[in-house]
Design a protein around this motif. Structure first.
Motif, short mmCIF file in Angstrom:
data_model
loop_
_atom_site.label_atom_id
_atom_site.label_comp_id
_atom_site.label_asym_id
_atom_site.label_seq_id
_atom_site.Cartn_x
_atom_site.Cartn_y
_atom_site.Cartn_z
N TYR A 316 18.63 -4.10 25.15
CA TYR A 316 19.04 -4.59 23.83
C TYR A 316 18.27 -5.88 23.51
CZ TYR A 316 22.51 -4.81 20.01
OH TYR A 316 23.17 -4.81 18.79
N SER A 317 16.98 -5.70 23.23
CA SER A 317 16.14 -6.86 22.90
C SER A 317 15.01 -6.42 21.99
CB SER A 317 15.56 -7.49 24.17
OG SER A 317 14.38 -6.82 24.59
N ASP A 318 14.12 -7.38 21.65
CA ASP A 318 12.94 -7.05 20.84
C ASP A 318 11.66 -7.29 21.63
OD1 ASP A 318 12.88 -9.83 20.90
OD2 ASP A 318 12.57 -10.09 18.75
N ASP A 319 11.74 -7.10 22.94
CA ASP A 319 10.55 -7.13 23.78
C ASP A 319 9.48 -6.21 23.19
OD1 ASP A 319 8.80 -7.28 25.95
OD2 ASP A 319 9.96 -5.93 27.20
N PHE A 320 8.22 -6.50 23.50
CA PHE A 320 7.12 -5.71 22.92
C PHE A 320 7.06 -4.29 23.47
CE2 PHE A 320 5.44 -7.50 26.82
CZ PHE A 320 4.67 -6.48 27.35
N GLY A 329 10.17 -9.32 16.85
CA GLY A 329 10.44 -10.31 15.80
C GLY A 329 11.85 -10.27 15.26
N THR A 330 12.59 -9.22 15.56
CA THR A 330 13.96 -9.10 15.04
C THR A 330 14.83 -10.26 15.51
OG1 THR A 330 13.80 -6.69 14.95
CG2 THR A 330 16.01 -7.64 14.92
N CYS A 331 14.75 -10.58 16.80
CA CYS A 331 15.63 -11.62 17.35
C CYS A 331 15.24 -13.00 16.81
CB CYS A 331 15.58 -11.61 18.87
SG CYS A 331 16.16 -10.05 19.59
#
Length: 363
Positions: A316-320, A329-331
């Motif tokens: 649950y992240s915006d890692d590449f 870029g969401t976070c």
């Protein structure tokens, strides 16, 4: 407000007694107008709490080879794992957790705290407090929280045994009164034998039990929690030599782009004899990147549904990487969090499988 699909899914999971409790709570609750989700510190009414996953299922326990709710009914939890808190705590905010609870309809959040790699060992106080905060935020939303002692390198969990005793003593002392916390005591042991992992578990579990005798403990397995398959072994080493403790489960991790029939077969066989919990999986390769293999992943989803194996997806992240559910870029922009717009293909896929019951159609 949760969708009608969520309530149908909840009824399908909790059995007759749980359904009765759910209907009583619903009938007692006044209709609520649509509103923005409350902040994590806002009080939760009894009526609202009663219709969350924790409100419905209560204190979990292991019964036979299954995870059961407060009524003794086998259940399946489905949800998401955070990425490493040292890198992506900005993705675990009030808004993103509201979305996980009420848009994704998740039952469980895995709180992934790395020990090395700029994690816990660099500042134990900071990371312990961060885990405390995230447990409280999951609790406020009626979700279960898996406290993930994310040891990875070095692969011998005994390297961090002293740290683990300190950490889990404090976590268990503070949260023993809650019904929504589970302890995952070794993320992915690797390069060590099953007896070595078993010894670690049998030293750490009593430390937790001194303060929290009721919460299920999740034990990592050999070969990066593959039941030993990645080391050329299989589940029989655990079946023949289980951890000497009660109310425990064994973890299994898979990545559909890398782990095919041998891994699927081991999980299927193990679930008939051992309490299993898939605390981490992805639809890509084991690095969390690469092309999605949704067809292979669906085979796992179907197996886990049929045997009521609970799961949390990575991550649950915006890692590449392709395995992170949010677009990069969401976070940093603090959302948006809801719907499918901010999601990568893997996020769209897993959100749908968290939201929709196996016995109800999508859409």
């Amino acid at each position: 407000m949760r969708s009608a699909r969520f309530w149908l899914r909840s009824l399908s999971r909790v059995g007759t007694l749980g359904a009765a409790a759910l209907f009583l709570s619903l009938s007692a609750a006044p209709a609520a107008p649509a509103a923005a989700p409350a902040a994590p510190t806002a009080p939760v009414t009894q009526e609202a709490a009663a219709v969350t996953p924790v409100g419905i299922n209560g204190q979990l326990r292991v019964c036979g080879a299954r995870l059961c709710n407060q009524y003794g009914k086998p259940i399946q939890l489905r949800g998401m794992s955070t990425h490493g808190l040292q890198w992506y705590s900005q993705c675990v905010t009030s808004g993103s957790l509201d979305a996980l609870a009420t848009d994704w309809n998740a039952d469980v959040m895995r709180i992934s705290m790395y020990i090395q790699e700029d994690g816990y060992e660099t500042n134990p106080r900071r990371f312990t407090d961060l885990v405390h905060s995230m447990i409280e935020q999951a609790t406020a939303r009626g979700m279960y929280a898996i406290v993930d002692w994310h040891m990875l390198s070095p692969g011998d969990p005994n390297h961090n045994l002293s740290r683990a005793k300190t950490f889990f003593t404090e976590i268990a002392q503070r949260h023993a009164g809650k019904t929504n916390v589970l302890y995952e005591i070794a993320n992915e042991p690797n390069g060590v034998s099953w007896p070595t992992i078993k010894s670690y578990a049998e030293q750490l579990i009593p430390v937790i039990r001194q303060h929290d005798p009721d919460t299920p403990v999740l034990v990592g397995t050999r070969g990066w929690s593959s039941l030993g398959v990645s080391d050329g072994s299989n589940e029989t080493e655990i079946v023949n030599n289980p951890v000497n403790a009660s109310n425990i489960m064994y973890t299994f991790h898979f990545y559909a782009g890398s782990h095919g029939a041998a891994y699927l077969g081991a999980l299927s066989r193990a679930a008939d004899k051992l309490p299993m919990f898939v605390t981490e999986f992805g639809t890509q390769t084991y690095s969390g990147d690469g092309a999605n293999n949704f067809a292979q992943a669906q085979q796992y989803i179907d197996l886990m549904a049929s045997k009521k194996i609970s799961w949390s997806n990575w991550n649950y992240s915006d890692d590449f990487r392709s395995g992170a559910v949010f677009r990069t870029g969401t976070c940093a922009n603090n959302g948006p969090w809801t719907g499918t717009g901010p999601l990568k293909p893997a996020g769209v896929w897993v959100r749908d499988r968290i939201r929709t019951a196996d016995n109800f159609p999508t859409g």
